[in-house]
Design a protein around this motif. Structure first.
Motif, PDB file in Angstrom:
ATOM      1  N   TRP A 194       0.845  -1.193   0.000  1.00 16.83           N
ATOM      2  CA  TRP A 194       0.000   0.000   0.000  1.00 16.83           C
ATOM      3  C   TRP A 194       0.879   1.242   0.000  1.00 16.83           C
ATOM      4  N   TRP A 204      -1.906   9.052   6.699  1.00 18.73           N
ATOM      5  CA  TRP A 204      -1.219   7.872   7.220  1.00 18.73           C
ATOM      6  C   TRP A 204      -1.977   7.295   8.408  1.00 18.73           C
ATOM      7  N   ARG A 208      -3.822   3.620   8.445  1.00 13.58           N
ATOM      8  CA  ARG A 208      -3.368   2.636   9.427  1.00 13.58           C
ATOM      9  C   ARG A 208      -4.539   2.158  10.298  1.00 13.58           C
ATOM     10  N   LEU A 220       3.867  -1.253   3.589  1.00 19.02           N
ATOM     11  CA  LEU A 220       3.519   0.123   3.249  1.00 19.02           C
ATOM     12  C   LEU A 220       4.684   0.814   2.570  1.00 19.02           C
TER      13      LEU A 220
END
Length: 315
Positions: A194, A204, A208, A220
């Motif tokens: 991702w 972010w 998450r 990530l």
């Protein structure tokens, strides 16, 4: 004042990278400037760590004196510019995060406000735009607020909600196995890398939170979305995207099941200032431009029909 403004920006953002972006300079230049300030004062003003920059005790003392000076200078500049605008004619300074509705918004503003000097300032940081608005550097600011990550709104600003909850779709390579379905389960992307841009406020943390709630922990990658497009096309990554994103021959854009990722679209202004009289026109033009962008994109248009979600009304 330049040094004091830099110190306040570092403290407000908690990051040299974000502060440099807000100030319109490179991070190495800001780092050098901070070192010169600290060398002149003979002590460190910030501690640097993995979690960002935090003021030292001396830094807090300096900031307590710097903030009022920066605020007063900002007010002086704002009042001087307002006086100049009254002398030279109408003016509208627009701030915006990235949006497919932006071009249509500007086109409508120029049509509806002939003779008005309209300027645009773009920034990935919604909080940075709101600070600029509060400082009198902008008249209106169109921003995205990631769900679960409230913006840091300065006192004295007012807002109108354009879209209460805009779902975020997912972009992937055209030949990705999940692209065969009209709606993608987030768990089907558990093995994908991702991509997220950490400079976008809340991006972010919001991603998450959603991945954790789905019980997956995919690898990530931190990058900006323009750079990542080639990686997505090559199948090296997947990434969230706005539902108004246009179709591409080499990329698939699909909604996520149950729409776990979302943002709220907001238009802010300062009541009582010179640009406040144009705020209603700015909102109406933005609502019309957003409707145009949404209905132009088949995936989002079908999503709106399935969910019965109304689009913002220009009136």
């Amino acid at each position: 004042m330049r040094h004091l403004r830099a110190l306040c920006a570092i403290a407000d953002t908690g990051s040299l990278h974000k502060a440099a972006r807000f100030l319109g300079m490179s991070q190495p230049s800001l780092t050098t400037q901070l070192r010169r300030i600290e060398h002149a004062l003979g002590a460190e003003l910030f501690t640097r760590g993995r979690t960002g920059c935090r003021p030292t005790p001396l830094g807090r003392v300096v900031l307590s004196r710097a903030r009022p000076l920066v605020a007063q200078m900002g007010l002086l500049v704002s009042e001087a510019r307002a006086a100049a605008a009254r002398a030279d004619g109408a003016r509208l300074r627009v701030g915006s995060t990235a949006s497919r509705a932006l071009a249509g918004w500007l086109r409508r503003l120029r049509q509806r406000l002939p003779g008005t000097d309209i300027t645009l300032h773009m920034d990935v940081s919604a909080n940075g735009l709101l600070r600029a608005l509060a400082a009198g550097q902008l008249d209106v600011a169109f921003v995205h607020e990631v769900e679960g990550c409230p913006l840091q709104v300065p006192d004295g600003l007012e807002r109108r909600v354009l879209v209460e909850r805009e779902p975020q779709f997912i972009s992937m390579a055209r030949d990705h196995p999940a692209a065969a379905a009209p709606v993608v389960d987030i768990t089907d992307l558990a093995e994908d890398r991702w991509m997220v841009d950490p400079t976008v406020d809340g991006e972010w943390d919001g991603l998450r939170r959603v991945l954790g709630a789905a019980g997956i922990d995919p690898p990530l990658m931190h990058a900006d979305y323009h750079t990542a497009a080639s990686l997505i096309v090559a199948g090296e990554a997947v990434a969230p995207c706005q539902p108004t994103s246009g179709p591409r021959d080499d990329m698939a854009i699909r909604p996520l099941r149950d729409d776990p990722l979302a943002v709220r679209l907001l238009l802010y202004h300062r009541p009582g200032d010179e640009g406040a009289a144009l705020y209603g026109t700015a909102y109406a033009a933005l609502a019309a431009a957003y409707r145009e962008a949404a209905l132009r994109t088949s995936a989002y248009r079908h999503w709106l029909q399935r969910h019965g979600t109304p689009l913002p009304c220009p009136g």
